[in-house]
Design a protein around this motif. Sequence first.
Motif, PDB file in Angstrom:
ATOM      1  N   UNK A 309       0.836  -1.192   0.000  1.00  0.00           N
ATOM      2  CA  UNK A 309       0.000   0.000   0.000  1.00  0.00           C
ATOM      3  C   UNK A 309       0.880   1.255   0.000  1.00  0.00           C
ATOM      4  N   UNK A 310       0.335   2.350  -0.556  1.00  0.00           N
ATOM      5  CA  UNK A 310       1.130   3.554  -0.795  1.00  0.00           C
ATOM      6  C   UNK A 310       1.895   4.042   0.433  1.00  0.00           C
ATOM      7  N   UNK A 311       1.341   3.856   1.628  1.00  0.00           N
ATOM      8  CA  UNK A 311       1.987   4.419   2.812  1.00  0.00           C
ATOM      9  C   UNK A 311       3.152   3.564   3.319  1.00  0.00           C
ATOM     10  N   UNK A 312       3.354   2.402   2.705  1.00  0.00           N
ATOM     11  CA  UNK A 312       4.480   1.559   3.102  1.00  0.00           C
ATOM     12  C   UNK A 312       5.508   1.518   1.975  1.00  0.00           C
ATOM     13  N   UNK A 313       6.782   1.446   2.321  1.00  0.00           N
ATOM     14  CA  UNK A 313       7.777   1.327   1.251  1.00  0.00           C
ATOM     15  C   UNK A 313       7.670  -0.054   0.586  1.00  0.00           C
ATOM     16  N   UNK A 314       7.922  -0.099  -0.720  1.00  0.00           N
ATOM     17  CA  UNK A 314       7.885  -1.389  -1.406  1.00  0.00           C
ATOM     18  C   UNK A 314       8.990  -2.277  -0.847  1.00  0.00           C
ATOM     19  N   UNK A 315       8.753  -3.574  -0.951  1.00  0.00           N
ATOM     20  CA  UNK A 315       9.732  -4.500  -0.397  1.00  0.00           C
ATOM     21  C   UNK A 315      10.388  -5.287  -1.520  1.00  0.00           C
TER      22      UNK A 315
END
Lengths: 679, 281
Positions: A309-315
């Motif tokens: 989701x936008x509020x989390x950094x991609x992993x």
Amino acid sequence: MNRPRATTNRRRFLQGSTLAGAAGLTGLSGCSYWSGSNSRVSRAAGKKVIIIGIDGMDPRLCSQMMSEGLLPNMAKLRATGGFSELGTSVPPQSPVAWANFINGNGPGTHGIFDFIHRHPHEQCAPFYSAAETVPGEGAWEVGDYQLQLDFWPFNHKPSETVLRRQGVPFWDYLDASGIPTTFYDLPSNYPPSPSQYGHHRCICGMGTPDMAGSYGTYQYFAENGPPQPIDEGGGRRTRIKFDEETGQGELIGPENGLLKVAKPMTIPFKVHRDLQSNAVAIDLPTQRLVLKPGQWSPWIRLNFEMTTPAFLPDKEVSGICRILVQEVAPIFRMYVSPINVDPRAAVVQLSEPESFIGDVANHLGPFYTTGFKEDHKARTNGVFNDDEFVRQATNVMEERLALFDYAVQDYEDGLLFFYFSSSDLQSHMFWWNSDKPHPIRSTTEAQKWHGYIRRLYQRLDQVVGDIYDRYGSQATIIVMSDHGFSEFGRQFNLNSWLRWYGYLGPPECTSLFKDVDWSQTAAYGLGINGLYINLKGRERDGIIEPGEQKEALIQELIFGLTQLQDEDGRQVVRNVYRSDQVYSGDATELAPDLIVGYARGYRASWATCLGDLTDDVLLDNDQAWSADHCADALEVPGILFSNRKITDAQPSLVDLAPSILKEFGLKTPATMSGKVVLG
Amino acid sequence: MPELARIISALNQFANFFGRALANAVAPLPGWLSATVIGVLTGVVMLVGYKYTSNQRAIKRVRDQMKANMLSLKLFKDNMRSVFGSQLGLVGGAGKLLLHSLLPMVVMFIPITLAMTQLSLWYQMRPLQVGETAVVSLQLRDDTPTPLPAVKLDGGDFAEIVTGPVRIDSTKEVTWEIVARTTGLHELQFDVNGELVTKSLSIGDRYLRVSLLRPTLKSWVDVVLNPAEQPFAVDSAVQSIAITYPERDSWTSGTDNWVIYWLVVSMAAAFALKSVFNVNL
Ligand SMILES: [Zn+2]
């Protein structure tokens, strides 16, 4: 990180594989265990026990080759201590057999009876027996995503992969006594069972999934591939098109489990070919490979972008694979190995303690981590020819030998266990110790490849010699296998047989999962050796009354099966075992009612293992997989060599654990049924 | 901007001279030690450079003022107006310090960049070991007609071609896989329709300068980042040659980590030694 594929339907699940299968169930969510105190002060007092576990090594071939002088090191062990057949498990399937070894007791204590089990309350819903992914509970839905947050105030329960093997593994007793144990690739131990006192280390073996959560899913790209990608039990076949000698495709990675509708993550690649030099350049986002036909790439790291989701950094999730270009032109063909979990940065726990496998990989570089390393599926599905399969299996063997070297150097005292899979998976393809015609090879070809198995035995004999030279009299050396081998020329469809005699209906039934009528079905076969009564009160749609009716049916089935003859008069089934007679313990709940022990040369048919019925009850086996061991346990005993005297005339797998404990001065615990067999 | 690239290239040649000398001096040291020594040396050079490029007297004045403001903050902490004034004074002082450090930063930017790119030759990747393979990619000019010309690679007795050449018409590249045979700092030779060009190849267990790319004057960025070899002329048939090297695994002197370690050590050294060199920071 990943969730179980709850959407995997039963059909696909079964097509996924026959013997292997997997952890389609296995999510990639790591589950870490409390590893207890970490004080690794050995109390072994220099006592050394070294076990070489050689999956599928056959005592008859060993004897024969020893008498020909071809296995000098094993012969030396036999002369110093002893050699014997080693009684295997009922049924003699690797996960069952190794669990017997682990518990020093039978399947009734560890609860593994076959590669495949079924949930009776869901009427024959199959699942893989060794590990199961328990779906999570609760999730926070954000847009296309669902997040499982295991902390307050959410307290969701993330999905978890659990080891289904029950009972007490023998190393627990050593761990408690301060004796260090180290296992390299132990089957039937994924996810790894925890070490309470910190003296036990183990890298998981057979049963460990790849990044796709399966027992190994290769990817095959070919110009003559199908227009739409197809999944073919153990692999995925895709067409690749070239435009001005450049083709492109994508490597399918693990699913992004954060998405509500799980979707695999992918990595694009381009292939440029040079017809004149008969070679290609493969461009991956972070790397270029230059390969010619027959050349294997080294292990390459694939970093998959996991959107969040936008509020989390991609992993980023990384796995490793090796690539083989088989043909550049006119028909480009390329094999990509199953994407293995990278041991240097494992996304799931592959060892106990969790850091162990990473420490090893930092010394050796990346290596295969899936349980089934030799890609037999690629051979079975015709992606590999014999030579390519052998080359791949040899790659595995070379890695194993390097790991073995590391293991020996890293070893001080206590117990060292090292496992070789080569002898099993290659024997399945190449073993043919019979005058009968081979399913797919000419007699000369069959002999040639059987010769290859003999050379493999010789290579393994050198490993034994290496250990003997290094440790000779300073260590107790045990060389053992979980079962032997037998030809597999004819296949028996148990379910078709049941249908023929009216035990399974309707008469036009083709599959347990499609058109079976449970109200007309008294018994059914599932897995390789299991036969289940459709019992009232146990199976959801059971019709057979417990007690007299069940008893009568069991007698009928045993009689019918043991009387069964092939067209040429050969007996098909050597023994049928009643689970209430051969199993005892607390873990018998899921046991089949009967275990079918096939005579040499026979095995359950490919179709019946998966619940499918065929017109014929007995058919020729037409697969490259032309030898097997899922027969009667008496047909396929394993081997036992030791530099200690073997004191029992009929040692069995369950006897090894008590014998090992005794070497370290421990008494046989009450959890074990085995006896001490080494003097 | 070939002109800019040419200037950078000239600076690189100058830096290469020192880079090679330094390399020879610290080559026998273990990575962590050489990285530490170089970090400390850099700190000292930065300190001295700062001393002579900054207005030390002005900086001292600002510092003194800031100290006075700090003191008044403590002394008059009950007097709101005075506290506010001192706080403003502190912020202003910090701003002035920043201004005073601008010139030194501009002046030192170039040598620091040159030092960094020299060090990257050293620490970013490691040389091939004998028996290890690498991918060599040669970029031809955009206007090279297809099918691409035959390009010959000569690895002498130190490198062998395993696979290739693979000519990629769409990207105008020619690429090979080679395997390292003997240790040393070698020159691969390429023959492109009679035009001979070279690319360095580092093989060995010890520290060697590792040049990942021989760049073109067309890209000044590449020239900055790859200082070791003479860039290709704008009109050369070959525009660049790249070799993949293995990453170096170390927290102090390995791939990517070395930059952080170097900056941290040089800063720490500069702060620790500022009174020795009598520098106001
Ligand atoms: Zn097997």
